[in-house]
Design an enzyme around this catalytic site. Structure first.
Site, short mmCIF file in Angstrom:
data_model
loop_
_atom_site.label_atom_id
_atom_site.label_comp_id
_atom_site.label_asym_id
_atom_site.label_seq_id
_atom_site.Cartn_x
_atom_site.Cartn_y
_atom_site.Cartn_z
N CYS A 1 1.08 3.33 3.02
CA CYS A 1 1.87 2.73 4.10
C CYS A 1 3.35 2.98 3.86
CB CYS A 1 1.61 1.23 4.18
SG CYS A 1 -0.13 0.84 4.45
N VAL B 1 23.22 5.91 13.97
CA VAL B 1 23.83 4.82 14.75
C VAL B 1 23.85 5.19 16.24
CG1 VAL B 1 25.92 3.45 15.11
CG2 VAL B 1 25.19 4.02 12.78
N TRP C 1 35.37 5.76 12.97
CA TRP C 1 34.46 6.89 12.67
C TRP C 1 35.26 8.17 12.50
CZ3 TRP C 1 29.78 6.36 10.98
CH2 TRP C 1 28.88 5.41 11.51
N CYS D 1 0.84 -1.21 0.00
CA CYS D 1 0.00 0.00 0.00
C CYS D 1 0.87 1.25 0.00
CB CYS D 1 -0.97 -0.07 1.18
SG CYS D 1 -1.11 1.35 2.24
P1 FAD Z 1 31.66 6.80 18.34
O1 FAD Z 1 30.25 6.65 17.94
O2 FAD Z 1 32.61 5.77 17.93
O3 FAD Z 1 32.16 8.22 17.79
C1 FAD Z 1 33.54 8.58 17.80
C2 FAD Z 1 33.65 10.06 17.95
O4 FAD Z 1 33.09 10.72 16.83
C3 FAD Z 1 32.86 10.62 19.12
O5 FAD Z 1 33.62 10.58 20.30
C4 FAD Z 1 32.57 12.03 18.69
O6 FAD Z 1 33.67 12.88 18.94
C5 FAD Z 1 32.43 11.92 17.20
N1 FAD Z 1 31.04 11.81 16.76
C6 FAD Z 1 29.98 11.23 17.37
N2 FAD Z 1 28.89 11.33 16.61
C7 FAD Z 1 29.25 11.97 15.48
C8 FAD Z 1 28.55 12.36 14.32
N3 FAD Z 1 27.25 12.13 14.16
N4 FAD Z 1 29.24 13.00 13.36
C9 FAD Z 1 30.55 13.27 13.50
N5 FAD Z 1 31.26 12.91 14.58
C10 FAD Z 1 30.61 12.27 15.56
N6 FAD Z 1 28.16 -0.63 17.32
C11 FAD Z 1 27.08 -1.40 17.58
O7 FAD Z 1 26.90 -1.83 18.73
N7 FAD Z 1 26.16 -1.70 16.60
C12 FAD Z 1 26.33 -1.24 15.32
O8 FAD Z 1 25.52 -1.52 14.44
C13 FAD Z 1 27.46 -0.45 15.02
N8 FAD Z 1 27.71 -0.01 13.75
C14 FAD Z 1 28.88 0.63 13.47
C15 FAD Z 1 29.19 0.98 12.14
C16 FAD Z 1 30.39 1.58 11.82
C17 FAD Z 1 30.72 1.92 10.40
C18 FAD Z 1 31.33 1.88 12.86
C19 FAD Z 1 32.65 2.53 12.54
C20 FAD Z 1 31.04 1.55 14.18
C21 FAD Z 1 29.82 0.92 14.49
N9 FAD Z 1 29.51 0.55 15.80
C22 FAD Z 1 28.38 -0.16 16.07
C23 FAD Z 1 30.36 1.01 16.92
C24 FAD Z 1 29.78 2.27 17.55
O9 FAD Z 1 29.20 3.11 16.55
C25 FAD Z 1 30.81 3.11 18.26
O10 FAD Z 1 31.87 3.35 17.40
C26 FAD Z 1 31.34 2.48 19.52
O11 FAD Z 1 30.27 2.09 20.36
C27 FAD Z 1 32.25 3.48 20.29
O12 FAD Z 1 31.47 4.62 20.62
P2 FAD Z 1 32.07 6.00 21.06
O13 FAD Z 1 31.34 6.48 22.24
O14 FAD Z 1 33.54 5.91 21.18
O15 FAD Z 1 31.72 7.05 19.89
#
Ligand code: FAD
Length: 517
Positions: A45, A454, A383, A42
């Site tokens: 939807c 994420v 990241w 749909c």
């Molecule tokens: P991170 O999310 O790793 O961020 C690193 C730094 O980037 C932050 O400290 C901040 O300074 C900066 N930052 C934060 N948000 C943003 C933004 N929006 N834009 C720009 N800079 C930003 N973990 C899972 O459990 N499940 C998943 O599906 C998953 N998918 C992932 C996919 C990818 C491609 C990657 C690289 C990682 C993934 N992870 C996933 C891991 C998770 O996203 C984090 O990297 C991990 O939990 C560490 O988190 P962190 O607090 O160090 O910050």
């Protein structure tokens, strides 16, 4: 399965309802549940699905009191089930009260349009129709009075009490109350502008406004950029002592050393560190790629693109750049469709002993330090690395492929990133919207917004470091002008300001070189 073939995936924070799990989900649940009955064919939807997903993201903190589910009534196994709930048109929304009986078929939510904030308000109205069997996780939503506030301090050891003063037609107080329901050491109550005692006592003149009220009658106004729901909620969630329930409280930084067996490195949390970027390079090239003794076909293409992008855009020290360029030259000169990791390792470790050419060994996490050895570190480095690369690509101008860095990231994550679950999620996001990226600044913005998706999904998950909560980044403190509100008072990014902020935050010239050998 039928649930997966429908309009929603496991990433959407929407529970897939099936005839099999209906008993567990709908009957005698401690949370109220909203079910969307839809048909995947749909058009309405399909058009409504993004609205429902946005609603799910918006009220994910409310889950213990109010959860969302969906069922595809077009799937053969679900048809009879849907009709037993009186569904004749799609999409239909039904509200199931907490502690519903098996005989309950829910209440229709009528007159909803493609506006998730209007639906959110209808859901609050429905929540308030609970009578004797109030969902246990749901805090009181009715307006409070001076007498009740005094009683609260007598009977409760709550550390902070936030009072939201508002007109009686406003939903902000109730929304913030629900946004904080999974947090401890804080209670939120709404106070109507007509509640003269409290309004006079605190000298309140703005509606809405938020005050923190303490035993003995001291109070302060909560300072926010804008008097709106998300600004209140995110400021309250970050008050000292406020923690997500069921999570260990944040460890103070001086005891961290004992947990990680490494000295804690003081750092500035609003800057990027070269040590994290080099650590990510080391780990990806010497550990993740090394897990593939033979690298062939797609994986080899991914590796070549990844290293090519590093050689071109990584804003590294001259020694590191020399090494990356030599790895790039070597990879591009490989004629076959497979290589041995051992051969690559020789180049990475500069076995030819070319002077001023090296990728430092080992990991020194700084901005990506975690309070436990299993938190942050490498994925944080990945990241950060790719944010930097998109920004450097964008600032280098030229008429290259706008998706050059994103494409390399996509390939690397798909072929090598060790968290396979993450790779799958990332590939889904890439497939969904990466082709829409037409310019290099748009690529940096795409990665920023996907990273926030994420973060949103992972907020409160076990992998979240309590000292580094997942936020919608950048926080209002880091970039006040990045945040604004729409006509409904809902949070909205000021995209222009974000596009200005990203290049300043991730630019090559801003990267700090502390802690490098
Ligand atoms: P991170 O999310 O790793 O961020 C690193 C730094 O980037 C932050 O400290 C901040 O300074 C900066 N930052 C934060 N948000 C943003 C933004 N929006 N834009 C720009 N800079 C930003 N973990 C899972 O459990 N499940 C998943 O599906 C998953 N998918 C992932 C996919 C990818 C491609 C990657 C690289 C990682 C993934 N992870 C996933 C891991 C998770 O996203 C984090 O990297 C991990 O939990 C560490 O988190 P962190 O607090 O160090 O910050």
């Amino acid at each position: 399965s039928a649930a997966e073939a429908g309009l929603y995936t496991a990433s959407d924070q929407i529970q897939p309802l099936t005839p099999e799990n209906a008993g567990a989900l709908l009957v005698n649940s401690t949370a109220a549940i909203v079910v969307e009955f839809y048909a995947s064919w749909c058009g309405h939807c399909v058009a409504f699905a993004p609205v429902y997903k946005e609603l799910a993201r918006d009220i994910k903190e409310w889950k213990p009191a109010l959860d969302l589910a969906a069922i595809d009534c077009a799937a053969k196994d679900n048809r009879r089930f849907c009709s037993s709930y009186g569904i004749t048109g799609y999409p239909s929304l039904k509200f199931f009260h907490a502690f519903s009986q098996a005989s309950s078929t829910g209440r229709f939510i009528r007159g909803f349009h493609h506006d998730f904030s209007a639906i959110r308000q209808k859901l609050i109205d429905k929540l308030e129709t609970h009578k004797d069997l109030w969902p246990p996780a749901c805090p009181p939503l009715e307006p409070t009075s001076q007498a009740e506030v005094d009683r609260l301090f007598e009977t409760n050891s709550v550390q902070h009490l936030a009072l939201i003063f508002e007109k009686n037609t406003s939903y902000i107080g109730r929304e913030v109350t629900l946004d904080l329901l999974q947090f401890e050491n804080i209670a939120v109550r709404r106070v109507l502008s007509t509640e003269k005692d409290l309004v006079t006592l605190l000298g309140v003149t703005d509606f809405p406004s938020c005050y923190l009220y303490y035993p003995g009658g001291t109070f302060t106004r909560l300072q926010v950029n804008l008097e709106a729901r998300t600004f209140y909620s995110s400021a309250l969630q970050r008050l000292p002592g406020v923690v997500r329930s069921g999570k260990p409280p944040p460890v103070s930084l001086d005891v961290l050393a004992n947990n990680t067996k490494e000295p804690w490195r003081p750092f500035n949390s609003s800057r990027v560190y070269m040590a994290d970027l080099e650590s990510a390079l080391h780990y990806s090239l010497r550990v993740e790629v090394a897990a593939h003794p033979v690298i062939r076909k797609d994986a080899l293409t991914s590796l070549k693109k990844y290293v090519a992008v590093l050689a071109k855009y990584f804003p590294g020290r001259p020694v590191v750049m020399n090494l990356l360029r030599s790895v790039d030259r070597w990879l591009q000169s490989q004629p076959g469709d497979e290589i041995q990791y051992e051969a690559l390792e020789g180049i990475l470790d500069n076995s030819a002993q070319t002077p001023n050419t090296a990728l430092p060994e080992g990991e020194t996490w700084v901005g990506c330090q975690g309070s436990q050895p299993h938190l942050r570190r490498y994925p944080c480095g990945v990241w950060t690395l790719f944010h930097v690369l998109t920004v450097v690509q964008s600032s280098s101008g030229g008429s290259t492929d706008p998706r050059e860095v994103l494409g390399a990231m996509r390939g690397y994550v798909r072929s090598f990133f060790g968290c396979r679950h993450c790779a799958e999620h990332f590939e889904n996001m890439a497939r969904e919207s990466m082709v829409g990226v037409r310019t290099a600044p748009a690529a940096a913005a795409w990665l920023w917004s996907r990273h926030n998706v994420v973060n949103n999904r992972l907020a409160g998950a076990l992998s979240e470091d309590p000292n580094f909560p997942k936020i919608q980044w950048p926080s209002p403190e880091m970039c006040p002008s990045c945040h604004t509100v729409d006509a409904n008072g809902d949070h909205k990014w000021n995209d222009k300001e974000v596009l200005r902020f990203l290049p300043s935050y991730f630019s090559a010239s801003g990267i700090l070189t502390d802690y490098l050998e």
